[in-house]
Each structure stands twice: as structure tokens, then as C-alpha cells.
Write a protein that holds these residues in place. Structure first.
Motif, PDB file in Angstrom:
ATOM      1  N   ARG A 150      -6.981 -10.539  -1.609  1.00  0.00           N
ATOM      2  CA  ARG A 150      -6.470  -9.177  -1.755  1.00  0.00           C
ATOM      3  C   ARG A 150      -5.008  -9.198  -2.190  1.00  0.00           C
ATOM      4  O   ARG A 150      -4.198  -9.912  -1.600  1.00  0.00           O
ATOM      5  N   GLN A 151      -4.688  -8.378  -3.168  1.00  0.00           N
ATOM      6  CA  GLN A 151      -3.305  -8.171  -3.583  1.00  0.00           C
ATOM      7  C   GLN A 151      -2.956  -6.729  -3.222  1.00  0.00           C
ATOM      8  O   GLN A 151      -3.463  -5.791  -3.830  1.00  0.00           O
ATOM      9  N   TYR A 152      -2.109  -6.560  -2.190  1.00  0.00           N
ATOM     10  CA  TYR A 152      -1.716  -5.221  -1.756  1.00  0.00           C
ATOM     11  C   TYR A 152      -0.734  -4.653  -2.767  1.00  0.00           C
ATOM     12  O   TYR A 152       0.223  -5.322  -3.169  1.00  0.00           O
ATOM     13  N   ILE A 153      -0.965  -3.407  -3.185  1.00  0.00           N
ATOM     14  CA  ILE A 153      -0.227  -2.861  -4.320  1.00  0.00           C
ATOM     15  C   ILE A 153       0.700  -1.696  -3.971  1.00  0.00           C
ATOM     16  O   ILE A 153       1.443  -1.254  -4.844  1.00  0.00           O
ATOM     17  N   ASN A 154       0.676  -1.211  -2.750  1.00  0.00           N
ATOM     18  CA  ASN A 154       1.513  -0.046  -2.459  1.00  0.00           C
ATOM     19  C   ASN A 154       2.417  -0.217  -1.239  1.00  0.00           C
ATOM     20  O   ASN A 154       2.883   0.764  -0.674  1.00  0.00           O
ATOM     21  N   PHE A 155       2.687  -1.445  -0.819  1.00  0.00           N
ATOM     22  CA  PHE A 155       3.554  -1.651   0.347  1.00  0.00           C
ATOM     23  C   PHE A 155       4.955  -1.093   0.116  1.00  0.00           C
ATOM     24  O   PHE A 155       5.521  -0.441   0.998  1.00  0.00           O
ATOM     25  N   ASP A 156       5.541  -1.343  -1.049  1.00  0.00           N
ATOM     26  CA  ASP A 156       6.909  -0.871  -1.307  1.00  0.00           C
ATOM     27  C   ASP A 156       6.982   0.656  -1.250  1.00  0.00           C
ATOM     28  O   ASP A 156       7.916   1.218  -0.670  1.00  0.00           O
ATOM     29  N   ARG A 157       6.014   1.313  -1.855  1.00  0.00           N
ATOM     30  CA  ARG A 157       5.990   2.783  -1.832  1.00  0.00           C
ATOM     31  C   ARG A 157       5.809   3.301  -0.404  1.00  0.00           C
ATOM     32  O   ARG A 157       6.477   4.244   0.010  1.00  0.00           O
ATOM     33  N   ARG A 158       4.923   2.670   0.359  1.00  0.00           N
ATOM     34  CA  ARG A 158       4.711   3.099   1.743  1.00  0.00           C
ATOM     35  C   ARG A 158       5.989   2.933   2.566  1.00  0.00           C
ATOM     36  O   ARG A 158       6.359   3.809   3.340  1.00  0.00           O
ATOM     37  N   LEU A 159       6.657   1.799   2.391  1.00  0.00           N
ATOM     38  CA  LEU A 159       7.903   1.559   3.125  1.00  0.00           C
ATOM     39  C   LEU A 159       8.990   2.545   2.722  1.00  0.00           C
ATOM     40  O   LEU A 159       9.742   3.039   3.578  1.00  0.00           O
TER      41      LEU A 159
ATOM     42  N   LYS B 115       8.654   5.545   1.847  1.00  0.00           N
ATOM     43  CA  LYS B 115       8.333   6.845   2.431  1.00  0.00           C
ATOM     44  C   LYS B 115       8.342   6.811   3.955  1.00  0.00           C
ATOM     45  O   LYS B 115       7.974   7.786   4.600  1.00  0.00           O
ATOM     46  N   GLY B 116       8.699   5.650   4.549  1.00  0.00           N
ATOM     47  CA  GLY B 116       8.732   5.531   6.001  1.00  0.00           C
ATOM     48  C   GLY B 116       7.363   5.379   6.634  1.00  0.00           C
ATOM     49  O   GLY B 116       7.206   5.612   7.829  1.00  0.00           O
ATOM     50  N   LYS B 117       6.378   4.988   5.852  1.00  0.00           N
ATOM     51  CA  LYS B 117       5.019   4.827   6.376  1.00  0.00           C
ATOM     52  C   LYS B 117       4.806   3.408   6.890  1.00  0.00           C
ATOM     53  O   LYS B 117       5.519   2.482   6.539  1.00  0.00           O
ATOM     54  N   ASN B 118       3.768   3.263   7.675  1.00  0.00           N
ATOM     55  CA  ASN B 118       3.405   2.016   8.339  1.00  0.00           C
ATOM     56  C   ASN B 118       2.698   1.058   7.378  1.00  0.00           C
ATOM     57  O   ASN B 118       1.868   1.475   6.577  1.00  0.00           O
ATOM     58  N   ILE B 119       3.025  -0.250   7.460  1.00  0.00           N
ATOM     59  CA  ILE B 119       2.240  -1.281   6.758  1.00  0.00           C
ATOM     60  C   ILE B 119       1.727  -2.343   7.732  1.00  0.00           C
ATOM     61  O   ILE B 119       1.094  -3.299   7.315  1.00  0.00           O
TER      62      ILE B 119
END
Length: 181
Positions: free
Chosen positions: A82-91, A93-97
């Protein structure tokens, strides 16, 4: 000999650089799945990349009012990178990863055997192999509950046929330890 030494230095540099990078994925997640009962282990192998390995039991039931009812539990294996593609965007926005909560792309492989380990319903084929390029999402919550959904175009193979179609993979369960807080 010079080429081997040079190649060794390059490989060690890559591993050193990777070890020094900020890894956003979990080092390892042990998960228990409920829908297709089984266990999986998701191993962090890069900053945003994991290797997910799973063993599960598939269930089939065949019967009706004017025929005998048969069932079977079938062992299966799954592996995907798996290649996670939205961690930077989630971070941003203050969202959990934590618990690898995010969206990913993956090459998913599944193998299920056609002979039941429990029951008397035997499939026509001895095996079923599925491979697909999927878009997936995984959400892990504070108490460890998680769900996952992956879907995409795939190829479905058994000893008699090869077909193309859409693979849909749904998971519900709990993460057991290893989750960042």
C-alpha cells in the motif's frame, strides 16, 4: 570489485537515508478481522508505504427448500503493498493518521482454496486467485476499531477460467496494540 563496492555504498546510503526519514506509517499493526474472519499484519516499509499480509476464512452456503444445504469454510491468503497518498493533506487539516488512517493505492493479491477445511461444499476449482489495482481507504479509531474498503479493476483466475472485473474488498475489525496515540 569496484562496481560491487560502489553498489554497496549506494545501497547503504539509501537504507540510511530511509532510516533517517520521518516515517508516517505505523511500524506494525496486528489486526483481527470480523467479516472474513482472520488476522492481518501491516508492516511499515517506507515513509508512506506498508506491506499488508492476511490469512482469512471464506464462507459459502448453498441450499434451498427442495435440496440439501451444504456449507464450507475455505482458507485464504492476501498480500498487498500500500502507498498511502493523503497523509500530508490529512495532517495539514489536523486530522488523524494513527493506525494508518488514510487513503491508499495498492496492488492487491488474494488466493483462496476451493476445498473446505470444515464443511462439505466443495468448489469446482481447487483455487481462486484475484489480483487488482485498487484504491482503498482505512480508518482506525481511538478504541482500536477499524474499517477498510478497497476497490478497483482486477483479474480473477481459477484452474478453468480467467475473467476481468471489479474487485471489492471490505474489512471490519480491531487493531491489537502497536497503534500510535
Amino acid at each position: 570489485m569496484k562496481k560491487i563496492t560502489f553498489l554497496s555504498i549506494i545501497l547503504m546510503s539509501v537504507f540510511y537515508a530511509n532510516a533517517q526519514s520521518d516515517k508516517l506509517v505505523e511500524d506494525g499493526l496486528f489486526k483481527v478481522n470480523l467479516l472474513a474472519p482472520g488476522v492481518s499484519y501491516e508492516l511499515g516499509i517506507g515513509s508512506k508505504t506498508t506491506l499488508n499480509l492476511e490469512a482469512f476464512l471464506g464462507f459459502a452456503l448453498n441450499g434451498g427448500s427442495d435440496r440439501e444445504t451444504n456449507f464450507g469454510l475455505y482458507p485464504g491468503l492476501e498480500a498487498d503493498v500500500r502507498q498511502y497518498i493523503n497523509f500530508d493533506r490529512r495532517l495539514s487539516k489536523g486530522k488523524n493518521i494513527s493506525g494508518n488512517t488514510g487513503n491508499y493505492i495498492s496492488f492487491l493479491n488474494q488466493l483462496q482454496f476451493g476445498t473446505p477445511i470444515i464443511g462439505n461444499l466443495e468448489y469446482a476449482s481447487d483455487y481462486y486467485y484475484n489480483m487488482a489495482l485498487v484504491y482503498g481507504l482505512q480508518r482506525t479509531y481511538k478504541k482500536g476499531f477499524y474499517f477498510g474498503l478497497a476497490f478497483g479493476p482486477g483479474v480473477f483466475v481459477n484452474e478453468y477460467n480467467t475473467d476481468a472485473g471489479i474487485l471489492i474488498d471490505v474489512r471490519l475489525g480491531w487493531v491489537i496494540g502497536g497503534r500510535k496515540k
